[in-house]
Design a protein around this motif. Structure first.
Motif, PDB file in Angstrom:
ATOM      1  N   LYS A  63       0.801  -1.223   0.000  1.00 26.09           N
ATOM      2  CA  LYS A  63       0.000   0.000   0.000  1.00 26.09           C
ATOM      3  C   LYS A  63       0.835   1.275   0.000  1.00 26.09           C
ATOM      4  O   LYS A  63       0.328   2.336  -0.339  1.00 26.09           O
ATOM      5  CB  LYS A  63      -0.919   0.025   1.219  1.00 26.09           C
ATOM      6  CG  LYS A  63      -2.003  -1.009   1.186  1.00 26.09           C
ATOM      7  CD  LYS A  63      -2.888  -0.868   2.400  1.00 26.09           C
ATOM      8  CE  LYS A  63      -3.991  -1.909   2.374  1.00 26.09           C
ATOM      9  NZ  LYS A  63      -4.881  -1.778   3.527  1.00 26.09           N
ATOM     10  N   HIS A  64       2.098   1.195   0.429  1.00 25.69           N
ATOM     11  CA  HIS A  64       2.907   2.393   0.594  1.00 25.69           C
ATOM     12  C   HIS A  64       4.263   2.214  -0.067  1.00 25.69           C
ATOM     13  O   HIS A  64       4.679   1.103  -0.376  1.00 25.69           O
ATOM     14  CB  HIS A  64       3.105   2.688   2.079  1.00 25.69           C
ATOM     15  CG  HIS A  64       1.830   2.899   2.822  1.00 25.69           C
ATOM     16  ND1 HIS A  64       1.072   4.036   2.691  1.00 25.69           N
ATOM     17  CD2 HIS A  64       1.164   2.110   3.691  1.00 25.69           C
ATOM     18  CE1 HIS A  64       0.004   3.941   3.455  1.00 25.69           C
ATOM     19  NE2 HIS A  64       0.028   2.779   4.066  1.00 25.69           N
ATOM     20  N   SER A  65       4.963   3.330  -0.220  1.00 26.36           N
ATOM     21  CA  SER A  65       6.301   3.274  -0.813  1.00 26.36           C
ATOM     22  C   SER A  65       7.273   2.605   0.153  1.00 26.36           C
ATOM     23  O   SER A  65       7.013   2.514   1.361  1.00 26.36           O
ATOM     24  CB  SER A  65       6.799   4.690  -1.138  1.00 26.36           C
ATOM     25  OG  SER A  65       7.100   5.392   0.060  1.00 26.36           O
ATOM     26  N   GLU A  66       8.397   2.178  -0.373  1.00 27.50           N
ATOM     27  CA  GLU A  66       9.436   1.580   0.475  1.00 27.50           C
ATOM     28  C   GLU A  66       9.947   2.599   1.484  1.00 27.50           C
ATOM     29  O   GLU A  66      10.208   2.261   2.636  1.00 27.50           O
ATOM     30  CB  GLU A  66      10.594   1.063  -0.384  1.00 27.50           C
ATOM     31  CG  GLU A  66      10.235  -0.156  -1.183  1.00 27.50           C
ATOM     32  CD  GLU A  66      11.371  -0.639  -2.061  1.00 27.50           C
ATOM     33  OE1 GLU A  66      12.474  -0.056  -2.027  1.00 27.50           O
ATOM     34  OE2 GLU A  66      11.158  -1.632  -2.789  1.00 27.50           O
ATOM     35  N   ALA A  67      10.101   3.845   1.063  1.00 27.61           N
ATOM     36  CA  ALA A  67      10.569   4.888   1.974  1.00 27.61           C
ATOM     37  C   ALA A  67       9.589   5.065   3.127  1.00 27.61           C
ATOM     38  O   ALA A  67       9.988   5.201   4.288  1.00 27.61           O
ATOM     39  CB  ALA A  67      10.767   6.202   1.224  1.00 27.61           C
TER      40      ALA A  67
END
Length: 175
Positions: A63-67
């Motif tokens: 759902k989210h970026s790796e960062a």
């Protein structure tokens, strides 16, 4: 004629059979840093199992970026809130211990996170030690040589001031 039962190996058996042949699993980690009067300080935490010094790291999400996931790990494991860069500064490898004395290879993609606050209460409060170090000392404290090199060479000002990154959301509120 009786129906043949299909035997399914346990996860432990599968891990044992794949030892040395398992492709590396991706994790994400945060190099949490702050600017101090005498230079940059890097935060390290102790691992829960062995007590060795490491950076916050964990599994990415879909759902989210790796960062964002790296920033979430910094929050969960050390109570750090700050601005994370969407650009990775490198990676290192290690073997993650799993049940039964086995291990699996992992690649950790590292993201810098400039800390602006450390919370008193966070999900893993009291489970780890958290300490700020000068870059050189942080590099000497970690066991992984690739991570040590990243810490030694880390300079948030090398390419000028990092771009302002969007804030990440923790438990429904903007952090």
């Amino acid at each position: 004629m009786p129906k043949k039962q299909e035997l399914k190996p346990s996860p432990r058996t599968v891990l044992t059979l794949c030892r040395g042949k398992h492709p590396p699993s991706l994790q994400v980690g945060a190099i949490c840093f702050r600017r101090a009067g005498k230079g940059v300080r890097i935060m390290l935490i102790t691992s829960r199992d062995t007590g060795r010094w490491v950076i916050p790291k964990g599994w990415p999400t879909r759902k989210h970026s790796e960062a964002w996931a790296a920033a979430r790990e910094a929050y969960e494991e050390a109570g750090i809130l700050g601005t994370v860069s969407e650009k990775s500064i490198g990676f290192y490898t290690y073997r993650k211990g799993v049940k039964g004395g086995l291990s699996m290879p992992c690649v950790v993609r590292v993201y810098p996170l400039e800390a602006r606050e450390r919370l008193r209460h966070y999900p893993e409060t009291g489970q780890r030690r958290v300490k700020w170090f000068k870059r050189g000392k942080a590099a000497r404290k970690v066991r992984d040589p690739e991570l040590a090199r990243i810490l030694r060479e880390f300079d948030p000002d090398r390419r000028g001031k990092p771009p302002r990154m969007p804030k990440f959301i923790v438990h429904g509120s903007v952090a």
